[in-house]
Design a protein around this motif. Structure first.
Motif, PDB file in Angstrom:
ATOM      1  N   VAL A  64       0.703  -1.085  -0.013  1.00  0.00           N
ATOM      2  CA  VAL A  64      -0.155   0.023   0.108  1.00  0.00           C
ATOM      3  C   VAL A  64       1.077   1.262   0.032  1.00  0.00           C
ATOM      4  O   VAL A  64       1.921   1.132   0.408  1.00  0.00           O
ATOM      5  N   ARG A  65       0.644   2.629  -1.319  1.00  0.00           N
ATOM      6  CA  ARG A  65       0.962   3.554  -0.886  1.00  0.00           C
ATOM      7  C   ARG A  65       0.263   4.703  -0.021  1.00  0.00           C
ATOM      8  O   ARG A  65      -1.217   4.884  -0.677  1.00  0.00           O
TER       9      ARG A  65
ATOM     10  N   LEU B  93      -4.841   6.953   0.512  1.00  0.00           N
ATOM     11  CA  LEU B  93      -3.896   5.584   0.205  1.00  0.00           C
ATOM     12  C   LEU B  93      -4.579   4.236  -0.868  1.00  0.00           C
ATOM     13  O   LEU B  93      -5.498   4.340  -1.218  1.00  0.00           O
ATOM     14  N   THR B  94      -3.272   3.957  -1.492  1.00  0.00           N
ATOM     15  CA  THR B  94      -3.668   3.227  -2.766  1.00  0.00           C
ATOM     16  C   THR B  94      -2.900   1.580  -3.357  1.00  0.00           C
ATOM     17  O   THR B  94      -1.778   1.679  -3.015  1.00  0.00           O
TER      18      THR B  94
ATOM     19  N   ILE C 180     -13.108   4.784  -1.928  1.00  0.00           N
ATOM     20  CA  ILE C 180     -14.122   4.619  -0.459  1.00  0.00           C
ATOM     21  C   ILE C 180     -13.792   5.791   0.329  1.00  0.00           C
ATOM     22  O   ILE C 180     -12.337   6.477   0.418  1.00  0.00           O
ATOM     23  N   VAL C 181     -14.427   7.033   0.136  1.00  0.00           N
ATOM     24  CA  VAL C 181     -14.344   8.376   0.816  1.00  0.00           C
ATOM     25  C   VAL C 181     -14.782   8.113   1.844  1.00  0.00           C
ATOM     26  O   VAL C 181     -15.708   8.000   2.500  1.00  0.00           O
TER      27      VAL C 181
ATOM     28  N   ALA D  15      -7.319  -0.904   0.813  1.00  0.00           N
ATOM     29  CA  ALA D  15      -6.299  -1.034   0.366  1.00  0.00           C
ATOM     30  C   ALA D  15      -5.847  -2.048  -0.163  1.00  0.00           C
ATOM     31  O   ALA D  15      -5.407  -1.863  -0.988  1.00  0.00           O
ATOM     32  N   GLN D  16      -5.507  -3.116   0.737  1.00  0.00           N
ATOM     33  CA  GLN D  16      -4.693  -4.140   0.445  1.00  0.00           C
ATOM     34  C   GLN D  16      -5.807  -5.371  -0.096  1.00  0.00           C
ATOM     35  O   GLN D  16      -5.338  -6.058  -0.969  1.00  0.00           O
TER      36      GLN D  16
END
Length: 287
Positions: free
Chosen positions: A15-16, A36-37, A55-56, A79-80
């Motif tokens: 995750v970044r 998170l991406t 997702i916000v 994110a994962q």
């Protein structure tokens, strides 16, 4: 003995974090989000963004400016699992920004993310909003007022602020009732003054405009809703979730609800089971 593990050329599961992303500025004050991406990479060294559902996330803060990092450790798992997750801040009522400032800001953040969908590898057609407490109040209002011109600020005005799913955790559904329930909490009157404006004769009207129970109307194009609330909540009464569930159901909208037994506000509300319920719901609705 030296053990061996294989490398991870596609960065699967990594995750970044993009922190301190400015999505707008008001009165010279930047409005921030953290994103998170999932990392995805083609072998050998090329970053390859694949459009992901978004997702916000809006952290509860009593309508103040929330901490960006409050839920990030827990949001990493989403994110994962393949989501882009943006946790967004909004202006604080205590700083003089009365309703609808927080709602305008969250909607602006959604439009910003749609405008920059390619940059952040977002699929603009798969967007959910998830909020807790006052952030869940904002999430519900976003779901109930998609592209409402009353709350559309000037930035990114050609983008939509509609969402495809709403997750609400212990939201104030009836704002006046919430303040009455917590009237002994220090600062209650001050927060009302800041949030509703300086004229108490108008407070009831503003509270109704902020209350999802009042805003919801039959015959609208609403997204599906997932409602969760602890039945021992000392800040927002549990019955508000039941009332919202009954109203949405009565008017024919898609809604699921979970009662978290013995749970107070935040803290002991959270568990792996709660996150699993949210993930399963989002997987069905936007993934």
């Amino acid at each position: 003995m030296i053990h061996e593990l294989h490398n991870n050329p596609t960065l699967a599961g990594q995750v970044r974090l993009l922190d301190n992303v400015t999505y707008a500025a008001v009165d010279g004050r930047p409005l921030k989000m953290a994103i998170l991406t999932p990392w995805t990479q083609r072998y050998p060294h090329q970053y390859h963004p694949t459009a992901r559902p978004l997702i916000v996330f809006v952290q509860g803060s009593s309508w103040r400016t929330g901490k960006l990092g409050e839920e990030i450790p827990q949001l990493v798992q989403f994110a994962q699992a393949g989501y882009v997750v943006a946790t967004v801040q909004h202006r604080s009522a205590i700083d003089g920004y009365a309703f609808p400032a927080f709602l305008e800001d969250v909607k602006t953040a959604i439009r910003y993310l749609r405008r920059h969908a390619r940059k952040y590898a977002i699929d603009p057609h798969r967007v959910a909003i998830w909020g807790t407490s006052s952030g869940a109040n904002a999430a519900m209002l976003v779901g109930l007022t998609g592209d409402d011109p009353r709350y559309k600020a000037r930035l990114y005005k050609h983008e939509s602020d509609r969402v495809d799913a709403v997750v609400s955790c212990f939201a104030p559904m009836d704002v006046a009732d919430t303040f009455e329930y917590s009237k002994k909490v220090p600062g209650n009157k001050l927060l009302q003054f800041c949030l509703f404006g300086p004229d108490p004769s108008k407070w009831a009207d503003v509270a109704r405009a902020m209350s999802p129970l009042n805003v919801e109307k039959p015959g609208q194009d609403y997204p599906p809703f997932l409602l969760l609330h602890g039945d021992a909540d000392k800040v927002v009464p549990y019955h508000q979730m039941e009332d919202m569930y009954k109203k949405l159901t009565h008017d024919g909208y898609e809604v699921s609800a979970y009662r978290i037994k013995g749970a107070n506000h935040e803290r002991d509300f959270w568990s792996p089971a709660v996150y699993q319920v949210v993930k399963k719901y989002l997987d069905e609705k936007i993934k």
